[in-house]
Design a protein around this motif. Sequence first.
Motif, PDB file in Angstrom:
ATOM      1  N   ALA A  69      -8.906  -5.343  -2.671  1.00 37.14           N
ATOM      2  CA  ALA A  69      -8.694  -6.759  -2.351  1.00 37.14           C
ATOM      3  C   ALA A  69      -7.423  -7.277  -3.020  1.00 37.14           C
ATOM      4  O   ALA A  69      -6.644  -8.027  -2.417  1.00 37.14           O
ATOM      5  N   GLY A  70      -7.202  -6.881  -4.271  1.00 35.21           N
ATOM      6  CA  GLY A  70      -6.001  -7.310  -4.975  1.00 35.21           C
ATOM      7  C   GLY A  70      -4.726  -6.828  -4.295  1.00 35.21           C
ATOM      8  O   GLY A  70      -3.736  -7.566  -4.202  1.00 35.21           O
ATOM      9  N   GLN A  71      -4.742  -5.579  -3.805  1.00 34.16           N
ATOM     10  CA  GLN A  71      -3.568  -5.071  -3.090  1.00 34.16           C
ATOM     11  C   GLN A  71      -3.324  -5.873  -1.809  1.00 34.16           C
ATOM     12  O   GLN A  71      -2.194  -6.280  -1.516  1.00 34.16           O
ATOM     13  N   LEU A  72      -4.383  -6.097  -1.049  1.00 31.45           N
ATOM     14  CA  LEU A  72      -4.242  -6.715   0.266  1.00 31.45           C
ATOM     15  C   LEU A  72      -3.905  -8.198   0.181  1.00 31.45           C
ATOM     16  O   LEU A  72      -3.411  -8.780   1.156  1.00 31.45           O
ATOM     17  N   LEU A  73      -4.152  -8.828  -0.973  1.00 28.96           N
ATOM     18  CA  LEU A  73      -3.783 -10.237  -1.130  1.00 28.96           C
ATOM     19  C   LEU A  73      -2.280 -10.459  -0.923  1.00 28.96           C
ATOM     20  O   LEU A  73      -1.853 -11.551  -0.545  1.00 28.96           O
ATOM     21  N   GLY A  74      -1.498  -9.428  -1.151  1.00 31.24           N
ATOM     22  CA  GLY A  74      -0.067  -9.536  -0.943  1.00 31.24           C
ATOM     23  C   GLY A  74       0.320  -9.791   0.500  1.00 31.24           C
ATOM     24  O   GLY A  74       1.454 -10.204   0.777  1.00 31.24           O
ATOM     25  N   LEU A  75      -0.608  -9.573   1.420  1.00 33.21           N
ATOM     26  CA  LEU A  75      -0.331  -9.808   2.839  1.00 33.21           C
ATOM     27  C   LEU A  75      -0.693 -11.234   3.259  1.00 33.21           C
ATOM     28  O   LEU A  75      -0.444 -11.625   4.404  1.00 33.21           O
ATOM     29  N   GLY A  76      -1.308 -11.989   2.371  1.00 29.37           N
ATOM     30  CA  GLY A  76      -1.613 -13.391   2.644  1.00 29.37           C
ATOM     31  C   GLY A  76      -2.456 -13.592   3.884  1.00 29.37           C
ATOM     32  O   GLY A  76      -3.483 -12.920   4.085  1.00 29.37           O
ATOM     33  N   THR A  77      -2.010 -14.509   4.746  1.00 30.39           N
ATOM     34  CA  THR A  77      -2.775 -14.860   5.950  1.00 30.39           C
ATOM     35  C   THR A  77      -2.560 -13.881   7.094  1.00 30.39           C
ATOM     36  O   THR A  77      -3.094 -14.083   8.180  1.00 30.39           O
ATOM     37  N   GLU A  78      -1.794 -12.819   6.855  1.00 32.87           N
ATOM     38  CA  GLU A  78      -1.505 -11.857   7.930  1.00 32.87           C
ATOM     39  C   GLU A  78      -2.512 -10.714   7.962  1.00 32.87           C
ATOM     40  O   GLU A  78      -2.345  -9.756   8.706  1.00 32.87           O
ATOM     41  N   VAL A  79      -3.594 -10.827   7.146  1.00 33.56           N
ATOM     42  CA  VAL A  79      -4.596  -9.772   7.107  1.00 33.56           C
ATOM     43  C   VAL A  79      -5.987 -10.380   7.105  1.00 33.56           C
ATOM     44  O   VAL A  79      -6.208 -11.477   6.562  1.00 33.56           O
TER      45      VAL A  79
ATOM     46  N   VAL B 154       0.862  -1.186   0.000  1.00 37.61           N
ATOM     47  CA  VAL B 154       0.000   0.000   0.000  1.00 37.61           C
ATOM     48  C   VAL B 154       0.897   1.235   0.000  1.00 37.61           C
ATOM     49  O   VAL B 154       1.976   1.226   0.607  1.00 37.61           O
ATOM     50  N   GLU B 155       0.444   2.290  -0.663  1.00 34.56           N
ATOM     51  CA  GLU B 155       1.229   3.525  -0.744  1.00 34.56           C
ATOM     52  C   GLU B 155       1.595   4.030   0.649  1.00 34.56           C
ATOM     53  O   GLU B 155       0.796   4.003   1.583  1.00 34.56           O
ATOM     54  N   ALA B 156       2.825   4.527   0.764  1.00 30.30           N
ATOM     55  CA  ALA B 156       3.376   4.887   2.061  1.00 30.30           C
ATOM     56  C   ALA B 156       2.571   5.977   2.766  1.00 30.30           C
ATOM     57  O   ALA B 156       2.355   5.924   3.985  1.00 30.30           O
ATOM     58  N   ASP B 157       2.104   6.989   2.013  1.00 32.54           N
ATOM     59  CA  ASP B 157       1.369   8.069   2.677  1.00 32.54           C
ATOM     60  C   ASP B 157       0.039   7.578   3.245  1.00 32.54           C
ATOM     61  O   ASP B 157      -0.434   8.070   4.278  1.00 32.54           O
TER      62      ASP B 157
ATOM     63  N   LEU C  72     -12.278  -6.601   6.920  1.00 29.62           N
ATOM     64  CA  LEU C  72     -13.521  -6.503   7.693  1.00 29.62           C
ATOM     65  C   LEU C  72     -14.624  -5.789   6.910  1.00 29.62           C
ATOM     66  O   LEU C  72     -15.732  -6.296   6.801  1.00 29.62           O
ATOM     67  N   GLU C  73     -14.337  -4.628   6.389  1.00 31.41           N
ATOM     68  CA  GLU C  73     -15.332  -3.812   5.676  1.00 31.41           C
ATOM     69  C   GLU C  73     -14.619  -3.034   4.565  1.00 31.41           C
ATOM     70  O   GLU C  73     -13.423  -2.767   4.666  1.00 31.41           O
ATOM     71  N   PRO C  74     -15.393  -2.683   3.503  1.00 29.78           N
ATOM     72  CA  PRO C  74     -16.794  -2.998   3.236  1.00 29.78           C
ATOM     73  C   PRO C  74     -16.965  -4.456   2.817  1.00 29.78           C
ATOM     74  O   PRO C  74     -15.994  -5.122   2.461  1.00 29.78           O
ATOM     75  N   GLN C  75     -18.190  -4.914   2.823  1.00 29.82           N
ATOM     76  CA  GLN C  75     -18.455  -6.307   2.527  1.00 29.82           C
ATOM     77  C   GLN C  75     -17.991  -6.678   1.121  1.00 29.82           C
ATOM     78  O   GLN C  75     -17.510  -7.791   0.884  1.00 29.82           O
ATOM     79  N   ALA C  76     -18.102  -5.735   0.176  1.00 30.56           N
ATOM     80  CA  ALA C  76     -17.682  -6.027  -1.196  1.00 30.56           C
ATOM     81  C   ALA C  76     -16.196  -6.346  -1.254  1.00 30.56           C
ATOM     82  O   ALA C  76     -15.773  -7.251  -1.983  1.00 30.56           O
ATOM     83  N   ALA C  77     -15.377  -5.624  -0.477  1.00 30.47           N
ATOM     84  CA  ALA C  77     -13.937  -5.896  -0.449  1.00 30.47           C
ATOM     85  C   ALA C  77     -13.654  -7.222   0.247  1.00 30.47           C
ATOM     86  O   ALA C  77     -12.790  -7.997  -0.187  1.00 30.47           O
TER      87      ALA C  77
ATOM     88  N   HIS D   4     -12.586  -4.226  -5.465  1.00 22.28           N
ATOM     89  CA  HIS D   4     -11.813  -5.280  -6.116  1.00 22.28           C
ATOM     90  C   HIS D   4     -10.326  -4.922  -6.195  1.00 22.28           C
ATOM     91  O   HIS D   4      -9.459  -5.788  -6.016  1.00 22.28           O
ATOM     92  N   ILE D   5     -10.016  -3.647  -6.440  1.00 23.32           N
ATOM     93  CA  ILE D   5      -8.616  -3.214  -6.472  1.00 23.32           C
ATOM     94  C   ILE D   5      -8.022  -3.309  -5.079  1.00 23.32           C
ATOM     95  O   ILE D   5      -6.883  -3.761  -4.893  1.00 23.32           O
TER      96      ILE D   5
END
Length: 322
Positions: A287-297, A253-256, A300-305, A284-285
């Motif tokens: 979710a794609g970014q956060l997939l890089g964290l694997g099982t460490e994330v 995720v972007e540093a700022d 929670l919300e929003p439900q679509a994500a 959807h975007i």
Amino acid sequence: MRAERLVALLFTLQSRRSATVAELATALGVSSRTMHRDLAALQAAGVPLWTETGRYGGVRLVDGWRTRLDGLTSREAVAIFAMGVPRALAELGLGSAVAGAHAKVTATLPTALRDQAQHLAQRFHLDAPGWFRGDDDTEHLSELAAAVWHQHRVRLRYRRAQGTVERIADPLGLVLKAGVWYLVARVGTDLRTYRVARVAAVTVLDESFDRPADFDLAGWWERSSASFERSLQRVPVRIRLSPAGMRALPAVVEADLVVAALREAPPPGPDGWTELELRLEEPHIAAGQLLGLGTEVEVLEPQAARTAFAEAARAMARRHGA
């Protein structure tokens, strides 16, 4: 550039009672060998220099000889002396000009005003780059800066996701945003922004161009940035992160955005996990970014994500035969 450096050296000597060759070389960012040549050039130009040997020796101007700097008000002098962006100016090839300006001001300010400027510089500092971000490769920055200054058209080879493209552009200005340099240029009748680190090659052409009389770089950048931010359509995404996820978050995720989320984050829970709210793009975007964290994330919300994240995880599990 050497002329600027010689002027900087002259005023540096004027502001100090005595300095060694090594100290002068460090102050102006050159080698001791270059400094010896510059001192010889000043002497050849008629500047009376005196060299003292011994433990406390050094180079100094002959007592009573001074040159003057005119045309600066007190407030202007303090502003130049207290500038906090020498690195950015050095990247543009103006490092010796900054050193010269500081040396001139130091040499000519009254003692009280000099103390005031030093007082200000010691208490306020501008650190432009963002957190968790390495330096951009600005190999072609000085070439672009020269083209902007002299209004010369350039041929750019620019790296994009789809490959490298070539453009003929009129360079109108350079902008430093959070430690990243951008070129604002006119291509045909369009105004475009190029990240300098993605410029693969620059050829400065002999052909000059007329700068638009009504073009205001700062105003255009402000409007362009606001439009870009609106186009991202940021939405709040609430997540939980393990300690390992917290450490890995700046990589996906972007540093700022990370800094803003950490500023509002509560302390970790009893299980060591931390709940954060990030401002990301559409679900959807995100979710794609956060997939890089694997099982460490955990999303929670929003439900679509959350749903998009779970569907992607299930698809990965099926692909791996789980």
